[in-house]
Each structure stands twice: as C-alpha cells, then as structure tokens.
Write a protein that holds these residues in place. Structure first.
Motif, mmCIF file in Angstrom:
data_model
loop_
_atom_site.group_PDB
_atom_site.id
_atom_site.type_symbol
_atom_site.label_atom_id
_atom_site.label_comp_id
_atom_site.label_asym_id
_atom_site.label_seq_id
_atom_site.Cartn_x
_atom_site.Cartn_y
_atom_site.Cartn_z
ATOM 1 N N ILE A 49 0.854 -0.875 0.180
ATOM 2 C CA ILE A 49 0.104 0.049 0.031
ATOM 3 C C ILE A 49 0.780 1.072 0.103
ATOM 4 O O ILE A 49 0.034 2.230 -0.583
ATOM 5 C CB ILE A 49 -0.818 -0.159 0.828
ATOM 6 N N MET A 50 2.561 1.629 0.448
ATOM 7 C CA MET A 50 2.440 2.267 0.882
ATOM 8 C C MET A 50 4.353 2.627 -0.045
ATOM 9 O O MET A 50 3.938 3.634 -0.559
ATOM 10 C CB MET A 50 3.777 2.542 2.473
ATOM 11 N N TRP A 51 4.845 1.556 -0.488
ATOM 12 C CA TRP A 51 5.609 1.604 -1.790
ATOM 13 C C TRP A 51 5.772 0.870 -2.922
ATOM 14 O O TRP A 51 5.893 1.294 -4.204
ATOM 15 C CB TRP A 51 6.880 1.473 -1.109
ATOM 16 N N LEU A 52 5.022 -0.444 -2.917
ATOM 17 C CA LEU A 52 5.332 -0.999 -4.433
ATOM 18 C C LEU A 52 4.233 -0.766 -5.454
ATOM 19 O O LEU A 52 4.082 -0.500 -6.095
ATOM 20 C CB LEU A 52 4.652 -2.458 -3.812
ATOM 21 N N ALA A 53 2.931 -0.888 -4.326
ATOM 22 C CA ALA A 53 1.672 -0.155 -6.074
ATOM 23 C C ALA A 53 1.022 0.686 -4.805
ATOM 24 O O ALA A 53 -0.262 0.443 -4.799
ATOM 25 C CB ALA A 53 1.033 -1.514 -5.910
ATOM 26 N N PRO A 54 1.088 1.665 -4.572
ATOM 27 C CA PRO A 54 0.385 2.472 -3.476
ATOM 28 C C PRO A 54 -1.042 3.148 -4.476
ATOM 29 O O PRO A 54 -1.244 3.006 -6.224
ATOM 30 C CB PRO A 54 0.989 4.175 -3.636
ATOM 31 N N PRO A 55 -2.550 2.905 -3.956
ATOM 32 C CA PRO A 55 -3.616 3.036 -4.528
ATOM 33 C C PRO A 55 -3.645 4.657 -5.310
ATOM 34 O O PRO A 55 -2.873 5.430 -5.170
ATOM 35 C CB PRO A 55 -4.485 3.066 -3.576
ATOM 36 N N GLN A 56 -4.817 4.735 -6.368
ATOM 37 C CA GLN A 56 -4.430 5.739 -6.979
ATOM 38 C C GLN A 56 -5.287 6.587 -7.192
ATOM 39 O O GLN A 56 -5.658 7.806 -7.233
ATOM 40 C CB GLN A 56 -5.185 4.890 -8.851
ATOM 41 N N LEU A 57 -6.498 5.613 -6.031
ATOM 42 C CA LEU A 57 -7.713 6.758 -5.855
ATOM 43 C C LEU A 57 -7.940 6.496 -4.581
ATOM 44 O O LEU A 57 -7.257 5.007 -3.815
ATOM 45 C CB LEU A 57 -9.042 5.813 -6.125
ATOM 46 N N GLY A 58 -8.311 7.399 -4.015
ATOM 47 C CA GLY A 58 -8.744 7.421 -2.014
ATOM 48 C C GLY A 58 -7.083 7.445 -1.632
ATOM 49 O O GLY A 58 -6.382 7.831 -2.705
ATOM 50 N N ASN A 59 -7.146 7.503 -0.513
ATOM 51 C CA ASN A 59 -6.349 7.864 0.650
ATOM 52 C C ASN A 59 -5.612 6.554 1.315
ATOM 53 O O ASN A 59 -6.197 4.998 1.279
ATOM 54 C CB ASN A 59 -6.447 8.590 2.112
ATOM 55 N N ALA A 60 -4.003 6.648 1.432
ATOM 56 C CA ALA A 60 -2.965 5.138 0.913
ATOM 57 C C ALA A 60 -3.131 4.954 2.653
ATOM 58 O O ALA A 60 -3.457 3.741 3.094
ATOM 59 C CB ALA A 60 -1.594 5.347 0.714
ATOM 60 N N TYR A 61 -3.526 5.949 3.732
ATOM 61 C CA TYR A 61 -3.335 5.967 4.915
ATOM 62 C C TYR A 61 -4.636 4.885 5.016
ATOM 63 O O TYR A 61 -4.956 4.314 6.344
ATOM 64 C CB TYR A 61 -2.913 6.761 5.742
ATOM 65 N N VAL A 62 -5.519 5.518 4.475
ATOM 66 C CA VAL A 62 -6.991 4.827 5.290
ATOM 67 C C VAL A 62 -7.136 3.451 4.586
ATOM 68 O O VAL A 62 -7.431 2.904 5.598
ATOM 69 C CB VAL A 62 -8.340 5.793 4.177
ATOM 70 N N LEU A 63 -7.021 3.229 3.639
ATOM 71 C CA LEU A 63 -6.498 1.684 3.262
ATOM 72 C C LEU A 63 -6.056 0.428 3.819
ATOM 73 O O LEU A 63 -5.742 -0.135 3.974
ATOM 74 C CB LEU A 63 -6.190 1.890 1.304
ATOM 75 N N LEU A 64 -4.521 1.777 4.382
ATOM 76 C CA LEU A 64 -3.590 0.616 5.516
ATOM 77 C C LEU A 64 -4.465 -0.244 6.338
ATOM 78 O O LEU A 64 -3.749 -0.614 7.452
ATOM 79 C CB LEU A 64 -2.181 2.068 5.674
ATOM 80 N N ALA A 65 -4.912 1.498 6.780
ATOM 81 C CA ALA A 65 -5.488 1.083 8.186
ATOM 82 C C ALA A 65 -6.953 -0.055 7.953
ATOM 83 O O ALA A 65 -6.781 -0.964 9.063
ATOM 84 C CB ALA A 65 -6.496 2.020 8.928
ATOM 85 N N LEU A 66 -7.587 0.671 6.471
ATOM 86 C CA LEU A 66 -8.383 -1.274 6.773
ATOM 87 C C LEU A 66 -7.987 -2.835 6.411
ATOM 88 O O LEU A 66 -8.824 -3.641 6.615
ATOM 89 C CB LEU A 66 -9.581 -0.687 5.264
ATOM 90 N N LEU A 67 -6.762 -2.864 5.773
ATOM 91 C CA LEU A 67 -6.351 -4.049 5.377
ATOM 92 C C LEU A 67 -5.337 -4.351 6.970
ATOM 93 O O LEU A 67 -5.212 -5.497 6.776
ATOM 94 C CB LEU A 67 -5.395 -3.465 4.346
ATOM 95 N N TRP A 68 -4.646 -3.561 7.095
ATOM 96 C CA TRP A 68 -3.414 -3.917 8.009
ATOM 97 C C TRP A 68 -3.506 -4.619 9.802
ATOM 98 O O TRP A 68 -3.312 -4.317 10.261
ATOM 99 C CB TRP A 68 -1.890 -3.074 8.238
ATOM 100 N N LEU A 69 -4.769 -2.843 9.948
ATOM 101 C CA LEU A 69 -5.136 -2.768 11.207
ATOM 102 C C LEU A 69 -5.810 -4.904 11.843
ATOM 103 O O LEU A 69 -5.336 -5.011 12.241
ATOM 104 C CB LEU A 69 -5.931 -2.022 11.661
ATOM 105 N N PRO A 70 -6.256 -5.259 11.256
ATOM 106 C CA PRO A 70 -6.790 -6.304 11.680
ATOM 107 C C PRO A 70 -6.107 -7.298 11.453
ATOM 108 O O PRO A 70 -6.646 -8.113 12.486
ATOM 109 C CB PRO A 70 -8.151 -6.663 10.451
#
Length: 139
Positions: A35-56
């Motif tokens: 999410i942060m380096w290899l292929a960051p999202p083109q739409l939306g916020n990377a930190y929100v996606l990181l929270a949704l996918l990493w925090l669980p």
C-alpha cells in the motif's frame, strides 16, 4: 509451546504453527509494503486503505506469537478479509497489482491451512473440544 501449558507441542502441531505464522507474518509485512511503496492506490487515501487492511492483522498478533490454539482458530475469520481482497484484485487488476494479489492469496491460504490444523491438533493435545449437539444435556 502454548504459554501456561505443560503439554508439549507435537511435531505435527509445530509444523502447522509454523505454517500459520509464516502466512500471518507474510500478510503482516505485505500490506504496508504494497500500500505504501510497491503499488500505492491511485484513488483514495493510502493511510485509510492501510488502516482497513493492516489493522485487522494486529488483533490476533499476541495469540499467534504465543501459539494460542483459540486465537489461531478465530484468526481464520480475519484471514477471510485477505481472501476476498486478493480474489477481487486478481479479477480486476493486472501487472504489479495482479502479482501482489496472487502473493496475498497464497499467504492467506498458507495462514488459513496452518491456523486451522494447528487449532485442531493443538486443541486435541490439550483436551479441548466442542461438545457435539447430540451430547448436549439440554436437548
């Protein structure tokens, strides 16, 4: 060995514990890298996606490190997030995203198999079991 337990870990249980941990740590490392380096999202916020996918993945961390059979069993509910995420991305993505999705699916599968069988065999070693419905005295 499970903390607080005097029952030694069998070779079979140890194998599945290592398999479950391999899948877990692979997913745990893959999410922020992706999410942060290899292929960051083109739409939306990377930190929100990181929270949704990493925090669980932080929820079962302690129990997986300690080898708790119960944690390994319910961690399979969390790994379903990564199955769905990877399968969806495999369907709609290409290039780097597709490759990372395939890796995520492989790691999720490894974790699922390891956690499932570790919980089963370690639970048997510890004498834990879910009572059968036919043995329920209330029926």
């Amino acid at each position: 060995m499970q903390s607080g337990s005097t029952v030694p870990l069998s070779a079979q249980s140890r194998k599945y514990l290592q398999l479950g941990r391999l899948g877990f740590w692979g997913l745990w490392l893959l999410q922020p890298l992706w999410i942060m380096w290899l292929a960051p999202p083109q739409l939306g916020n990377a930190y929100v996606l990181l929270a949704l996918l990493w925090l669980p993945l932080w929820l079962p961390l302690y129990g997986i490190v300690k080898g708790h059979a119960y944690t390994m069993a319910w961690a399979n509910f969390i790994v379903m997030i990564y199955f769905l995420h990877s399968l969806t991305n495999l369907w709609v993505s290409s290039g780097m995203q597709w490759g990372l999705s395939l890796l995520e699916l492989i790691l999720a599968s490894i974790m699922f198999i390891g956690c499932t069988y570790y919980a089963r065999y370690r639970g048997q070693e510890l004498g834990l079991k879910i009572p059968k419905l036919k043995d329920d005295p209330r029926r």
